[in-house]
Design a protein around this motif. Structure first.
Motif, short mmCIF file in Angstrom:
data_model
loop_
_atom_site.label_atom_id
_atom_site.label_comp_id
_atom_site.label_asym_id
_atom_site.label_seq_id
_atom_site.Cartn_x
_atom_site.Cartn_y
_atom_site.Cartn_z
N LYS A 152 24.26 24.66 8.04
CA LYS A 152 25.67 24.42 8.27
C LYS A 152 26.36 24.67 7.05
O LYS A 152 27.57 25.26 7.08
N ARG A 153 26.11 24.08 6.01
CA ARG A 153 26.60 24.54 4.77
C ARG A 153 27.10 25.95 4.62
O ARG A 153 28.29 26.33 4.39
N LEU A 154 26.05 26.77 4.59
CA LEU A 154 26.35 28.09 4.57
C LEU A 154 27.34 28.63 5.65
O LEU A 154 28.04 29.48 5.19
N GLY A 190 30.03 24.04 0.55
CA GLY A 190 28.65 24.51 0.55
C GLY A 190 27.75 23.42 -0.01
O GLY A 190 26.80 23.05 0.16
N SER A 191 28.30 22.89 -1.33
CA SER A 191 27.70 21.73 -2.08
C SER A 191 28.96 21.33 -2.82
O SER A 191 29.68 21.89 -3.60
N GLY A 192 29.02 19.93 -2.97
CA GLY A 192 30.32 19.28 -3.62
C GLY A 192 30.47 20.02 -4.89
O GLY A 192 31.54 20.52 -5.39
N SER A 193 29.44 19.88 -5.78
CA SER A 193 29.41 20.29 -7.09
C SER A 193 29.90 21.46 -7.42
O SER A 193 30.28 21.98 -8.51
N ALA A 194 29.66 22.50 -6.30
CA ALA A 194 30.02 24.12 -6.54
C ALA A 194 31.62 23.98 -6.74
O ALA A 194 31.83 25.01 -7.46
N SER A 252 16.78 13.96 -3.18
CA SER A 252 17.85 15.00 -3.27
C SER A 252 19.25 14.49 -3.72
O SER A 252 19.20 13.23 -2.91
N SER A 253 20.02 15.06 -4.21
CA SER A 253 21.50 14.41 -4.04
C SER A 253 22.00 14.00 -2.96
O SER A 253 22.52 12.86 -2.74
N THR A 254 21.90 15.07 -2.11
CA THR A 254 22.45 14.80 -0.75
C THR A 254 22.09 13.76 -0.21
O THR A 254 22.94 12.72 0.39
N GLU A 255 20.80 13.56 -0.15
CA GLU A 255 20.10 12.39 0.53
C GLU A 255 20.49 10.95 -0.09
O GLU A 255 20.78 10.05 0.25
N GLY A 256 20.19 10.99 -1.51
CA GLY A 256 20.27 10.04 -2.22
C GLY A 256 21.68 9.28 -2.17
O GLY A 256 21.97 8.01 -2.16
N MET A 257 22.75 10.28 -2.39
CA MET A 257 24.14 9.69 -2.54
C MET A 257 24.53 9.02 -1.09
O MET A 257 25.32 7.95 -1.15
N GLN A 258 23.97 9.33 -0.13
CA GLN A 258 24.40 8.56 1.16
C GLN A 258 23.70 7.25 1.47
O GLN A 258 24.23 6.32 1.75
N PHE A 310 22.62 12.75 -17.71
CA PHE A 310 21.47 12.98 -16.68
C PHE A 310 22.01 13.27 -15.33
O PHE A 310 22.58 12.15 -14.87
N ASP A 311 21.68 14.13 -14.65
CA ASP A 311 21.77 14.42 -13.09
C ASP A 311 20.91 13.78 -12.43
O ASP A 311 20.26 12.69 -12.90
N ALA A 312 20.70 14.23 -11.06
CA ALA A 312 19.72 13.57 -10.10
C ALA A 312 18.19 14.35 -10.71
O ALA A 312 17.46 14.51 -9.89
N GLY A 313 17.78 13.98 -11.82
CA GLY A 313 16.83 14.33 -12.48
C GLY A 313 16.34 13.87 -13.83
O GLY A 313 17.40 13.33 -14.25
N TYR A 371 29.79 12.67 -9.85
CA TYR A 371 30.24 12.76 -8.22
C TYR A 371 28.97 12.30 -7.63
O TYR A 371 28.09 12.87 -7.81
N TRP A 372 29.16 10.96 -6.96
CA TRP A 372 28.06 10.53 -6.39
C TRP A 372 28.52 9.69 -4.93
O TRP A 372 29.23 8.60 -5.33
N GLY A 373 28.43 10.24 -3.79
CA GLY A 373 28.98 9.65 -2.83
C GLY A 373 29.97 10.34 -1.78
O GLY A 373 30.79 11.08 -2.49
#
Ligand code: DP6
Length: 398
Positions: A74-76, A159-163, A214-220, A310-313, A18-20
């Motif tokens: 907001k996510r919480l 909360g988080s996409g991959s969750a 971060s994934s959130t920032e990177g993917m946008q 590999f994920d975002a790391g 998932y990316w985007g």
């Protein structure tokens, strides 16, 4: 009176990434994705939630430290609002059926929430996926919500996409959906935990404490600048999802491994195509790719025996089948030796390696010993041996 539930939830590692996002507040993705849920024996999040009419406000502790800014998160708040709304509906239904005296108005109580990860501190595996899955799942259990894991996945997703993929054990697809309100962007189980018992995973914890993008920032940033991403979401992922689901159903390791590596590669290519570029892999990650590639081409039939992702790391996850585990551990330990005095370099809750010594096995036949230099000690901090695992479960407050 206090009402309380404790549950645990697993980590998942995607084989189609998932990316985007097409909607950043509802967390709706630009492509479907698919992951393997890992055993909770080694990695999990654990959440305890208490509800009481006496609590003055809702409070949250993460790994023992209170987060005092939850109102702004907001996510919480999305996860709280959605589960409370469903609880309210359920209470109204119960009132009708049983009479108001028999219904506890949990939807109106404040909550005290303690959430912990049992991940080894060095691992840098801290994942929002298991954490948000666990929060959502524990809330649904406390509230006794009469809904399926797929329905619940639409809340965890916010909360988080991959969750959303951590609400199931085994092999899990996140269907991207097409509705603007997210009502069809959900997780479904592709195959249960015991479907492919030989499939196992090795997590190589690469020493790199620096937190990158971060994934959130990177993917946008990728969505806004990468033309390669457009090609990926239109022409690549839809076909890969189909082939991957088929490979899993047929336990076709060759196909599974090929798509896993290709999709990890394309995800990191898309990161490089982002402007300015994002780098998640480091020299150690790339050397792990070379070792696995050489391992796969060293056997006479050129059968794929290991697949990296590999994920975002920089940490590598290697999916393989049981019989190859000793050889692969041996190779990793040879090129990426442990620090002195690191007794936890290799963690094996499944006791596979009892009586064997790392580094004393011969190299696989035909393996080109010269392909890469031996890295400095501690370049890989830890190797965790794990396997396919089950979904969230209640452990206290039944
Ligand atoms: C590279 O789920 O952490 O691990 O939805 O913004 O919380 P948000 O992002 P997140 O992104 C995970 C990205 C990935 C790939 C994957 O798990 O599919």
């Amino acid at each position: 009176t206090v009402y309380e539930k404790t549950a645990t939830s697993p980590v998942n590692i995607a084989v189609i990434k998932y990316w985007g996002k097409r909607d950043t507040s509802l967390i709706l993705p630009t492509n479907s994705s698919l992951s393997v849920t890992l055993s909770q024996d080694y990695l999990h999040s654990k959440t305890t939630i208490r509800a009481s009419p006496d609590f003055e406000k809702t409070r949250l502790w993460l790994n023992g430290v209170e987060d005092t800014d939850i109102e702004k998160n907001k996510r919480l708040q999305n996860c709280f609002r959605e589960t409370r709304r469903l609880r309210k509906e359920y209470e109204e239904k119960l009132c009708k059926d049983k009479g108001a005296d028999n219904v506890i108005p949990l939807s109106e109580y404040n909550l005290h929430i303690c959430s912990e990860n049992n991940f080894p501190t060095a691992a840098g595996l801290a994942s929002s996926a298991s954490g948000f899955a666990c929060l959502t799942y524990t809330l649904s259990q406390l509230f006794e919500l009469p809904i399926s894991a797929t329905e619940l996945s639409k809340i965890a997703r916010q909360g988080s996409g991959s969750a959303c993929r951590s609400l199931f054990g085994g092999f899990v697809a996140w269907e991207m959906g097409s509705q603007d309100d997210g009502s069809d962007s959900q997780a479904v189980q592709v195959a249960p935990q015991d479907h492919w018992p030989e499939l196992e995973a090795l997590i190589c914890v690469v020493s790199d404490t620096k937190k990158g993008t971060s994934s959130t920032e990177g993917m946008q940033n990728t969505v806004n600048t990468s033309t390669l991403l457009q090609h990926r979401i239109e022409h690549v992922v839809p076909l890969r999802m189909k082939s991957m689901i088929k490979a899993i159903h047929e336990r076709d390791y060759q196909k599974f491994a090929e798509i896993t590596m290709q999709d990890s590669n394309q995800f990191h290519a898309v990161c490089l195509d982002t402007f300015p570029p994002i780098f998640y892999l480091n020299d150690v990650s790339r050397a792990i790719i070379r070792v696995i590639t050489e391992y796969n081409s060293s056997n006479p039939e050129r059968k794929l025996k290991a697949a990296y992702t590999f994920d975002a790391g920089p940490n590598a996850v290697i999916y393989t089948t049981s019989e190859n585990i000793p050889e692969i551990i041996n190779l990793i330990a040879k090129y990426f030796p442990s620090n002195e005095n690191t007794s936890d370099y290799f963690s094996d809750p499944f006791q596979l390696f009892v009586g064997k010594t790392i580094g004393e096995q011969p190299l696989p036949l035909g393996f080109n010993d010269q392909i890469i230099p031996v890295f400095p000690k501690g370049s890989v901090k830890q190797i965790l041996h794990t396997k396919v695992g089950e979904g969230p479960k209640v452990i206290a407050g039944e």
